[in-house]
Scaffold this motif. Structure first.
Motif, PDB file in Angstrom:
ATOM      1  N   ALA A 298       0.838  -1.211   0.000  1.00  0.00           N
ATOM      2  CA  ALA A 298       0.000   0.000   0.000  1.00  0.00           C
ATOM      3  C   ALA A 298       0.871   1.259   0.000  1.00  0.00           C
ATOM      4  O   ALA A 298       0.552   2.251  -0.662  1.00  0.00           O
ATOM      5  CB  ALA A 298      -0.920  -0.006   1.224  1.00  0.00           C
ATOM      6  N   GLU A 299       1.995   1.215   0.722  1.00  0.00           N
ATOM      7  CA  GLU A 299       2.884   2.382   0.815  1.00  0.00           C
ATOM      8  C   GLU A 299       3.447   2.755  -0.561  1.00  0.00           C
ATOM      9  O   GLU A 299       3.570   3.934  -0.897  1.00  0.00           O
ATOM     10  CB  GLU A 299       4.060   2.111   1.774  1.00  0.00           C
ATOM     11  N   THR A 300       3.786   1.737  -1.364  1.00  0.00           N
ATOM     12  CA  THR A 300       4.322   1.995  -2.708  1.00  0.00           C
ATOM     13  C   THR A 300       3.248   2.614  -3.596  1.00  0.00           C
ATOM     14  O   THR A 300       3.502   3.573  -4.331  1.00  0.00           O
ATOM     15  CB  THR A 300       4.842   0.683  -3.351  1.00  0.00           C
ATOM     16  N   MET A 301       2.035   2.065  -3.515  1.00  0.00           N
ATOM     17  CA  MET A 301       0.916   2.599  -4.297  1.00  0.00           C
ATOM     18  C   MET A 301       0.694   4.079  -3.960  1.00  0.00           C
ATOM     19  O   MET A 301       0.499   4.917  -4.848  1.00  0.00           O
ATOM     20  CB  MET A 301      -0.343   1.785  -3.997  1.00  0.00           C
ATOM     21  N   TYR A 302       0.746   4.391  -2.675  1.00  0.00           N
ATOM     22  CA  TYR A 302       0.546   5.766  -2.206  1.00  0.00           C
ATOM     23  C   TYR A 302       1.636   6.684  -2.776  1.00  0.00           C
ATOM     24  O   TYR A 302       1.347   7.771  -3.282  1.00  0.00           O
ATOM     25  CB  TYR A 302       0.586   5.767  -0.679  1.00  0.00           C
ATOM     26  N   ASP A 303       2.879   6.226  -2.733  1.00  0.00           N
ATOM     27  CA  ASP A 303       3.997   7.019  -3.280  1.00  0.00           C
ATOM     28  C   ASP A 303       3.834   7.254  -4.786  1.00  0.00           C
ATOM     29  O   ASP A 303       4.037   8.366  -5.279  1.00  0.00           O
ATOM     30  CB  ASP A 303       5.333   6.307  -3.031  1.00  0.00           C
ATOM     31  N   VAL A 304       3.474   6.204  -5.509  1.00  0.00           N
ATOM     32  CA  VAL A 304       3.350   6.308  -6.974  1.00  0.00           C
ATOM     33  C   VAL A 304       2.261   7.311  -7.357  1.00  0.00           C
ATOM     34  O   VAL A 304       2.438   8.116  -8.275  1.00  0.00           O
ATOM     35  CB  VAL A 304       3.071   4.916  -7.602  1.00  0.00           C
ATOM     36  N   LEU A 305       1.141   7.281  -6.642  1.00  0.00           N
ATOM     37  CA  LEU A 305       0.039   8.196  -6.968  1.00  0.00           C
ATOM     38  C   LEU A 305       0.372   9.644  -6.611  1.00  0.00           C
ATOM     39  O   LEU A 305      -0.223  10.574  -7.152  1.00  0.00           O
ATOM     40  CB  LEU A 305      -1.246   7.754  -6.262  1.00  0.00           C
TER      41      LEU A 305
END
Length: 271
Positions: free
Chosen positions: A65-72
């Protein structure tokens, strides 16, 4: 403060958004395939002129989830993976978790390209993350002649963690793309199915971008994440008083329906 004032979302606004992401009441299931589900909802009674909400949920079994948040959040990385982007930049910050930004994107021909100015806010909520936006007006960034100014009534992402390498992304959009692309019901339905298709493709693109982010970020200012560390931001602070609500009905409706029909005819003829 008048009802027309620009408001920075509070905790209740984030909770309401999260609730709508998971509510199924009033939504029609339109797509359900390999970890991707799409629902739509019609707003307003007139089928030809009504707006739609669209909700797309994707299960990612190999993305934290942390990676998804960073990418967005990562605007530099978006320029790399989002092939639809024409231009995107931050205009200024409002608070530690709210800013104003510009985004323009390519639309399939014969439609004109779109752009939007939004107030974006974000909030980690336990193991969940929310990023959401709505359209605002800023005097320095009026509509452009060669673009159609779209209106985000409310758009956003809910990321939910299901373990160290597993998350769900829900995208919820209530948007008026402006332009009159559906004067007849069949083209209206067609435009909705195009929206569903675009949404699914975009979600898949985000998922792929997440897999490559770690390696890319290592080579591009790895420690710089102002969405997590507000003290890193270099954006100027802008007062909320410089902004006003962008209403869809205050923008010119450009009739693109004849263009769409001409293209459909041309495609039929070339088959």
């Amino acid at each position: 403060m008048s009802a027309e004032s620009v408001l920075i979302p509070d905790d209740r606004a984030f909770s309401n958004f999260k609730e709508e992401c998971w509510s199924e009441e009033g939504w029609s299931l339109t797509y359900n395939k390999t970890g991707m589900t799409v629902w739509t909802q019609t707003i307003g009674g007139d089928e030809e002129k009504s707006l739609h909400k669209i909700k797309c949920r994707m299960v990612c079994k190999d993305v934290p989830a942390e990676t998804m948040y960073d990418v967005l959040h990562d605007i530099e990385y978006r320029r790399k993976w989002d092939s639809n982007v024409i231009e995107t930049f931050d205009i200024g910050k409002l608070t530690v978790n709210a800013d104003v930004g510009y985004y323009s994107w390519k639309c399939p021909k014969p439609l004109k390209n779109r752009d939007v100015i939004t107030l974006r806010s974000w909030l980690p909520m336990g193991s969940d993350y929310i990023i959401m936006n709505y359209s605002v007006k800023h005097a320095k960034y009026p509509p452009k002649k060669d673009m159609v100014r779209a209106v985000s009534i409310q758009t956003g992402y809910l990321i939910q963690s299901h373990g160290p390498n597993h998350c769900t992304l829900t995208y919820l959009a209530h948007v008026d793309p402006k332009g009159n692309t559906h004067t007849h019901t069949h083209t209206h339905i067609q435009s909705l199915s195009v929206c569903v298709c675009v949404c699914v493709q975009a979600m898949k693109k985000i998922s792929k971008a997440c897999l490559k982010y770690g390696e890319w970020k290592q080579r591009h200012t790895p420690g710089y994440k102002p969405w997590l560390y507000p003290e890193q931001t270099t954006l100027p602070t802008i007062p909320v008083s410089e902004l006003s609500i962008q209403h869809a009905d205050s923008l010119e409706n450009i009739d693109e329906s004849t263009l769409s029909e001409m293209q459909t005819r041309e495609e039929r003829d070339s088959d």
